[in-house]
Design a protein around this motif. Structure first.
Motif, PDB file in Angstrom:
ATOM      1  N   GLY A  24       0.811  -1.214   0.000  1.00 29.71           N
ATOM      2  CA  GLY A  24       0.000   0.000   0.000  1.00 29.71           C
ATOM      3  C   GLY A  24       0.847   1.268   0.000  1.00 29.71           C
ATOM      4  N   ARG A  25       1.963   1.249   0.716  1.00 32.87           N
ATOM      5  CA  ARG A  25       2.889   2.401   0.699  1.00 32.87           C
ATOM      6  C   ARG A  25       3.388   2.638  -0.722  1.00 32.87           C
ATOM      7  NH1 ARG A  25       7.752   1.450   3.945  1.00 32.87           N
ATOM      8  NH2 ARG A  25       8.192   3.572   3.363  1.00 32.87           N
ATOM      9  N   LEU A  26       3.726   1.564  -1.413  1.00 36.14           N
ATOM     10  CA  LEU A  26       4.161   1.688  -2.803  1.00 36.14           C
ATOM     11  C   LEU A  26       3.025   2.214  -3.675  1.00 36.14           C
ATOM     12  CD1 LEU A  26       5.937   1.290  -5.304  1.00 36.14           C
ATOM     13  CD2 LEU A  26       5.314  -1.134  -5.244  1.00 36.14           C
ATOM     14  N   ARG A  27       1.817   1.701  -3.479  1.00 34.85           N
ATOM     15  CA  ARG A  27       0.675   2.160  -4.285  1.00 34.85           C
ATOM     16  C   ARG A  27       0.490   3.669  -4.158  1.00 34.85           C
ATOM     17  NH1 ARG A  27      -3.872   3.781  -2.998  1.00 34.85           N
ATOM     18  NH2 ARG A  27      -3.845   2.817  -0.939  1.00 34.85           N
ATOM     19  N   VAL A  28       0.565   4.171  -2.929  1.00 32.17           N
ATOM     20  CA  VAL A  28       0.408   5.618  -2.714  1.00 32.17           C
ATOM     21  C   VAL A  28       1.512   6.381  -3.441  1.00 32.17           C
ATOM     22  CG1 VAL A  28       0.520   7.419  -0.932  1.00 32.17           C
ATOM     23  CG2 VAL A  28      -0.859   5.355  -0.551  1.00 32.17           C
ATOM     24  N   ALA A  29       2.757   5.899  -3.340  1.00 28.18           N
ATOM     25  CA  ALA A  29       3.874   6.554  -4.031  1.00 28.18           C
ATOM     26  C   ALA A  29       3.685   6.506  -5.547  1.00 28.18           C
ATOM     27  CB  ALA A  29       5.195   5.895  -3.635  1.00 28.18           C
ATOM     28  N   ALA A  30       3.183   5.392  -6.049  1.00 24.38           N
ATOM     29  CA  ALA A  30       3.011   5.232  -7.500  1.00 24.38           C
ATOM     30  C   ALA A  30       1.883   6.092  -8.040  1.00 24.38           C
ATOM     31  CB  ALA A  30       2.750   3.751  -7.828  1.00 24.38           C
ATOM     32  N   GLU A  31       0.931   6.430  -7.202  1.00 20.46           N
ATOM     33  CA  GLU A  31      -0.182   7.280  -7.625  1.00 20.46           C
ATOM     34  C   GLU A  31       0.204   8.741  -7.646  1.00 20.46           C
ATOM     35  OE1 GLU A  31      -3.311   6.208  -4.918  1.00 20.46           O
ATOM     36  OE2 GLU A  31      -3.876   4.450  -6.101  1.00 20.46           O
TER      37      GLU A  31
END
Length: 165
Positions: free
Chosen positions: A157-164
């Motif tokens: 989820g941390r990666l998802r937020v960064a990728a968005e």
């Protein structure tokens, strides 16, 4: 094992190498007990839980899958240092060609071996490949008891937020 890729992905997930079930089915992270697909959904990368056979839907979500090493094995510890190093070189070329926003290597040990970074930890890395940033995620194998499905989903989820962003 064919990659699931497209140009301009938000995240290109990179497994260690295909397991025997994956090689037999042609679907990434296909072994029962592997938590990749549930974690991908729990971290909200996908709107529903995908089955390995639905991996072709990933590019429509800006996601893809590849591997560090192409050779299928029963266990990742069967791979040689040379295979990891060569895999890191080939992966770098693949990322330079595809230009995802993030390369997410699923397994800190594989990342360390492929890129010669013995001190790497889970999370965003200083390294970039061209314009692609690099994030190391925990290995979703059922054998990785250090991470629960919930804690893995938090890191994904941390990666998802960064990728968005």
């Amino acid at each position: 094992m064919p990659d699931v890729t497209a140009d301009g992905l938000r995240v290109l997930f990179c497994g260690i190498n295909p397991g025997l079930t994956t090689a037999a089915t042609g679907h990434h992270f296909a072994r029962p007990g592997n938590r990749f697909w549930p974690v991908l959904h729990l971290s909200r990368f996908t709107p529903r839980l995908l089955k390995p056979a639905e991996q072709g839907e990933l590019p429509s979500h800006g996601l893809g899958i590849t591997n560090v090493v192409a050779r299928a094995t029963a266990r990742a510890d069967e791979l040689t240092t040379e295979e990891y190093v060569e895999g890191g070189r080939l992966l770098t070329a693949r990322v330079e060609r595809l230009r995802p926003r993030w390369l997410a290597v699923v397994g800190v040990t594989a990342y360390r071996a492929a890129f010669g970074d013995r001190k790497a930890v889970v999370g965003p890395q200083e390294r970039a490949i061209g314009d692609s940033r690099v994030w190391v995620l925990p290995n979703p194998s059922g054998l990785n008891a250090h991470w629960t499905t919930a804690t893995m989903a938090e890191e994904f989820g941390r990666l998802r937020v960064a990728a968005e962003g």
